[in-house]
Design an enzyme around this catalytic site. Structure first.
Site, PDB file in Angstrom:
ATOM      1  N   LYS A   3      -3.335   0.585  22.078  1.00 54.30           N
ATOM      2  CA  LYS A   3      -3.981   0.545  20.825  1.00 54.30           C
ATOM      3  C   LYS A   3      -3.781  -0.587  19.997  1.00 54.30           C
ATOM      4  O   LYS A   3      -4.537  -1.452  19.550  1.00 54.30           O
ATOM      5  CB  LYS A   3      -3.882   1.944  20.074  1.00 54.30           C
ATOM      6  CG  LYS A   3      -4.519   2.853  20.755  1.00 54.30           C
ATOM      7  CD  LYS A   3      -4.161   4.258  19.907  1.00 54.30           C
ATOM      8  CE  LYS A   3      -2.891   4.733  19.682  1.00 54.30           C
ATOM      9  NZ  LYS A   3      -1.842   5.085  20.544  1.00 54.30           N
TER      10      LYS A   3
ATOM     11  N   ARG B  14      -5.528  11.446  13.535  1.00 59.22           N
ATOM     12  CA  ARG B  14      -4.876  11.911  14.438  1.00 59.22           C
ATOM     13  C   ARG B  14      -4.904  13.316  14.698  1.00 59.22           C
ATOM     14  O   ARG B  14      -4.494  13.889  15.584  1.00 59.22           O
ATOM     15  CB  ARG B  14      -3.398  11.652  14.276  1.00 59.22           C
ATOM     16  CG  ARG B  14      -2.609  11.224  15.413  1.00 59.22           C
ATOM     17  CD  ARG B  14      -1.463  10.602  14.938  1.00 59.22           C
ATOM     18  NE  ARG B  14      -0.376   9.977  16.136  1.00 59.22           N
ATOM     19  CZ  ARG B  14      -0.212   8.754  16.234  1.00 59.22           C
ATOM     20  NH1 ARG B  14      -0.940   7.859  15.568  1.00 59.22           N
ATOM     21  NH2 ARG B  14       0.402   8.391  17.038  1.00 59.22           N
TER      22      ARG B  14
ATOM     23  N   ARG C  27       8.268  -1.677  26.296  1.00 56.50           N
ATOM     24  CA  ARG C  27       7.811  -2.297  25.474  1.00 56.50           C
ATOM     25  C   ARG C  27       9.236  -2.745  24.558  1.00 56.50           C
ATOM     26  O   ARG C  27      10.050  -2.030  24.507  1.00 56.50           O
ATOM     27  CB  ARG C  27       6.993  -1.285  24.214  1.00 56.50           C
ATOM     28  CG  ARG C  27       6.647  -1.757  23.225  1.00 56.50           C
ATOM     29  CD  ARG C  27       5.621  -0.993  22.232  1.00 56.50           C
ATOM     30  NE  ARG C  27       6.012   0.452  21.996  1.00 56.50           N
ATOM     31  CZ  ARG C  27       5.039   1.198  21.660  1.00 56.50           C
ATOM     32  NH1 ARG C  27       3.964   0.891  21.490  1.00 56.50           N
ATOM     33  NH2 ARG C  27       5.363   2.666  21.766  1.00 56.50           N
TER      34      ARG C  27
HETATM   35  P1  AP5 Z   1       2.045   4.938  16.245  1.00 62.50           P
HETATM   36  O1  AP5 Z   1       2.685   3.736  15.780  1.00 62.50           O
HETATM   37  O2  AP5 Z   1       0.486   5.245  16.150  1.00 62.50           O
HETATM   38  O3  AP5 Z   1       2.166   5.179  18.066  1.00 62.50           O
HETATM   39  P2  AP5 Z   1       1.403   5.637  19.138  1.00 62.50           P
HETATM   40  O4  AP5 Z   1       0.006   6.158  18.918  1.00 62.50           O
HETATM   41  O5  AP5 Z   1       2.412   6.561  19.776  1.00 62.50           O
HETATM   42  O6  AP5 Z   1       0.986   4.371  19.785  1.00 62.50           O
HETATM   43  P3  AP5 Z   1       2.134   3.229  20.100  1.00 62.50           P
HETATM   44  O7  AP5 Z   1       2.258   2.255  19.146  1.00 62.50           O
HETATM   45  O8  AP5 Z   1       3.100   4.051  20.942  1.00 62.50           O
HETATM   46  O9  AP5 Z   1       1.251   2.614  21.507  1.00 62.50           O
HETATM   47  P4  AP5 Z   1       0.010   1.640  21.465  1.00 62.50           P
HETATM   48  O10 AP5 Z   1      -1.152   2.467  22.001  1.00 62.50           O
HETATM   49  O11 AP5 Z   1      -0.309   0.799  20.152  1.00 62.50           O
HETATM   50  O12 AP5 Z   1       0.430   0.644  22.471  1.00 62.50           O
HETATM   51  P5  AP5 Z   1       0.903  -0.761  22.548  1.00 62.50           P
HETATM   52  O13 AP5 Z   1      -0.436  -1.605  22.131  1.00 62.50           O
HETATM   53  O14 AP5 Z   1       2.052  -1.059  21.661  1.00 62.50           O
HETATM   54  O15 AP5 Z   1       2.697   6.236  15.677  1.00 62.50           O
HETATM   55  C1  AP5 Z   1       4.046   6.527  15.742  1.00 62.50           C
HETATM   56  C2  AP5 Z   1       4.362   7.665  14.853  1.00 62.50           C
HETATM   57  O16 AP5 Z   1       3.877   7.564  13.685  1.00 62.50           O
HETATM   58  C3  AP5 Z   1       3.905   9.033  15.372  1.00 62.50           C
HETATM   59  O17 AP5 Z   1       4.773   9.688  16.454  1.00 62.50           O
HETATM   60  C4  AP5 Z   1       3.839  10.065  14.026  1.00 62.50           C
HETATM   61  O18 AP5 Z   1       5.099  10.222  13.900  1.00 62.50           O
HETATM   62  C5  AP5 Z   1       3.545   8.763  12.915  1.00 62.50           C
HETATM   63  N1  AP5 Z   1       2.172   8.750  12.893  1.00 62.50           N
HETATM   64  C6  AP5 Z   1       1.220   7.478  12.898  1.00 62.50           C
HETATM   65  N2  AP5 Z   1      -0.194   7.856  12.373  1.00 62.50           N
HETATM   66  C7  AP5 Z   1      -0.085   9.214  12.216  1.00 62.50           C
HETATM   67  C8  AP5 Z   1      -1.191  10.084  11.808  1.00 62.50           C
HETATM   68  N3  AP5 Z   1      -2.357   9.472  11.710  1.00 62.50           N
HETATM   69  N4  AP5 Z   1      -0.724  11.300  11.213  1.00 62.50           N
HETATM   70  C9  AP5 Z   1       0.603  11.642  11.584  1.00 62.50           C
HETATM   71  N5  AP5 Z   1       1.461  11.079  11.802  1.00 62.50           N
HETATM   72  C10 AP5 Z   1       1.376   9.709  12.316  1.00 62.50           C
HETATM   73  O19 AP5 Z   1       1.312  -1.047  24.121  1.00 62.50           O
HETATM   74  C11 AP5 Z   1       2.092  -0.603  24.652  1.00 62.50           C
HETATM   75  C12 AP5 Z   1       3.079  -1.781  25.597  1.00 62.50           C
HETATM   76  O20 AP5 Z   1       2.087  -1.835  26.744  1.00 62.50           O
HETATM   77  C13 AP5 Z   1       3.254  -2.878  24.944  1.00 62.50           C
HETATM   78  O21 AP5 Z   1       4.621  -3.208  25.694  1.00 62.50           O
HETATM   79  C14 AP5 Z   1       2.161  -3.710  25.543  1.00 62.50           C
HETATM   80  O22 AP5 Z   1       2.687  -5.009  25.584  1.00 62.50           O
HETATM   81  C15 AP5 Z   1       1.961  -3.485  26.781  1.00 62.50           C
HETATM   82  N6  AP5 Z   1       0.466  -3.343  27.135  1.00 62.50           N
HETATM   83  C16 AP5 Z   1      -0.371  -3.133  26.071  1.00 62.50           C
HETATM   84  N7  AP5 Z   1      -1.792  -3.180  26.827  1.00 62.50           N
HETATM   85  C17 AP5 Z   1      -1.654  -3.518  28.051  1.00 62.50           C
HETATM   86  C18 AP5 Z   1      -2.331  -3.841  29.273  1.00 62.50           C
HETATM   87  N8  AP5 Z   1      -3.319  -3.818  29.339  1.00 62.50           N
HETATM   88  N9  AP5 Z   1      -1.695  -4.036  30.323  1.00 62.50           N
HETATM   89  C19 AP5 Z   1      -0.168  -3.910  30.591  1.00 62.50           C
HETATM   90  N10 AP5 Z   1       0.709  -3.820  29.500  1.00 62.50           N
HETATM   91  C20 AP5 Z   1      -0.055  -3.639  28.300  1.00 62.50           C
END
Ligand code: AP5
Ligand code: ZN
Length: 217
Positions: A13, A88, A127
């Site tokens: 995302k 969320r 990551r």
């Molecule tokens: P948040 O930061 O939103 O974490 P998440 O939803 O768990 O999402 P991530 O940041 O882990 O992953 P992403 O989907 O963004 O993936 P990324 O692009 O980095 O939330 C963290 C915490 O905050 C929650 O647990 C909660 O506690 C709190 N929170 C946040 N919002 C909230 C809300 N609304 N309400 C309540 N609490 C809240 O990619 C992942 C990896 O994969 C990277 O290394 C990337 O380089 C790689 N990658 C990406 N795309 C590809 C691809 N196409 N192919 C290969 N590798 C790829």
């Protein structure tokens, strides 16, 4: 354009949101990045949410909605934004609908990034995140930084997020299925959802996302 990006932790995302926001010239608003910035700066909000993020739970809705509303009220978001990680759960989705109705606007699209669970676990395990700005992310295999341990964008130190430990990732996935997935049905009833397979190289996923937007982005 007002867009919500939804998908499991590690779906990509943040990666897609940065690229799409730049392409569409709208701000990328990530509640996760906002919380981490508050934690890093040691604000009162940061102190309140630190333990919750470490454990992979959800921050209480009132706190999250107030912070998101404040960010959406900034001048750069007047003509649109891309929300990443918010809403969320159904309560937050309803609160967002109300906020938008108050300003006489509404969402244009919800992009649902679909990725199999094994791939999510692989993406999160590899990551690396920038300490200065958590929207700067890398991957040891898929997107290695030019210099090991150093952010290409700002020179910040790269580290593994505390909530990226395997046990916490499982908890975050469970929270996603239970709390967040129902919003896809909620927005589906409003005819807003496009589901995209995000199991493809980053530029291909961006292309799919743009194609799914009203007017092709
Ligand atoms: P948040 O930061 O939103 O974490 P998440 O939803 O768990 O999402 P991530 O940041 O882990 O992953 P992403 O989907 O963004 O993936 P990324 O692009 O980095 O939330 C963290 C915490 O905050 C929650 O647990 C909660 O506690 C709190 N929170 C946040 N919002 C909230 C809300 N609304 N309400 C309540 N609490 C809240 O990619 C992942 C990896 O994969 C990277 O290394 C990337 O380089 C790689 N990658 C990406 N795309 C590809 C691809 N196409 N192919 C290969 N590798 C790829
Ligand atoms: Zn950086």
């Amino acid at each position: 354009m007002r867009i919500v990006l939804v998908g499991p932790p590690g779906a990509g995302k943040g990666t897609q949101a940065s690229l799409l926001a730049e392409h569409l010239a709208i701000p990328h608003i990530s509640t996760g990045d906002l919380f981490r910035a508050n934690i890093r700066q040691g604000t009162e909000l940061g102190r309140q949410v630190d333990a919750i993020l470490r454990e992979g739970g959800l921050v209480p809705d009132e706190v999250t909605v107030a912070m998101a509303a404040d960010r959406m009220a900034q001048p750069d978001a007047a003509n649109g934004f891309l929300l990443d990680g918010f809403p969320r759960n159904i309560t937050q989705a309803k609160a967002l609908d109300e906020l938008l109705a108050e300003s006489g606007t509404k969402l244009n699209a919800v992009l649902d990034l679909e990725v199999p669970e094994e791939e999510v676990v692989r993406r999160i395990a590899g990551r690396r995140t920038c300490r200065k700005d958590s929207s700067h992310t890398f991957h040891v295999e898929n997107k290695p930084p030019r210099e090991e341990g150093v952010c290409d964008v700002c020179g910040g130190e790269l580290y593994q997020r505390e909530d990226d430990q395997e046990g916490t990732v499982r908890k975050r996935l469970a929270v996603y299925h239970e709390e967040t997935e129902p919003i896809i049905g909620y927005y589906g009833e409003q005819g807003l959802v496009s589901t995209i397979s995000a199991l493809a190289p980053v530029p291909e996923v961006t292309r799919r996302a743009l194609e799914a937007l009203p007017g092709g982005g």
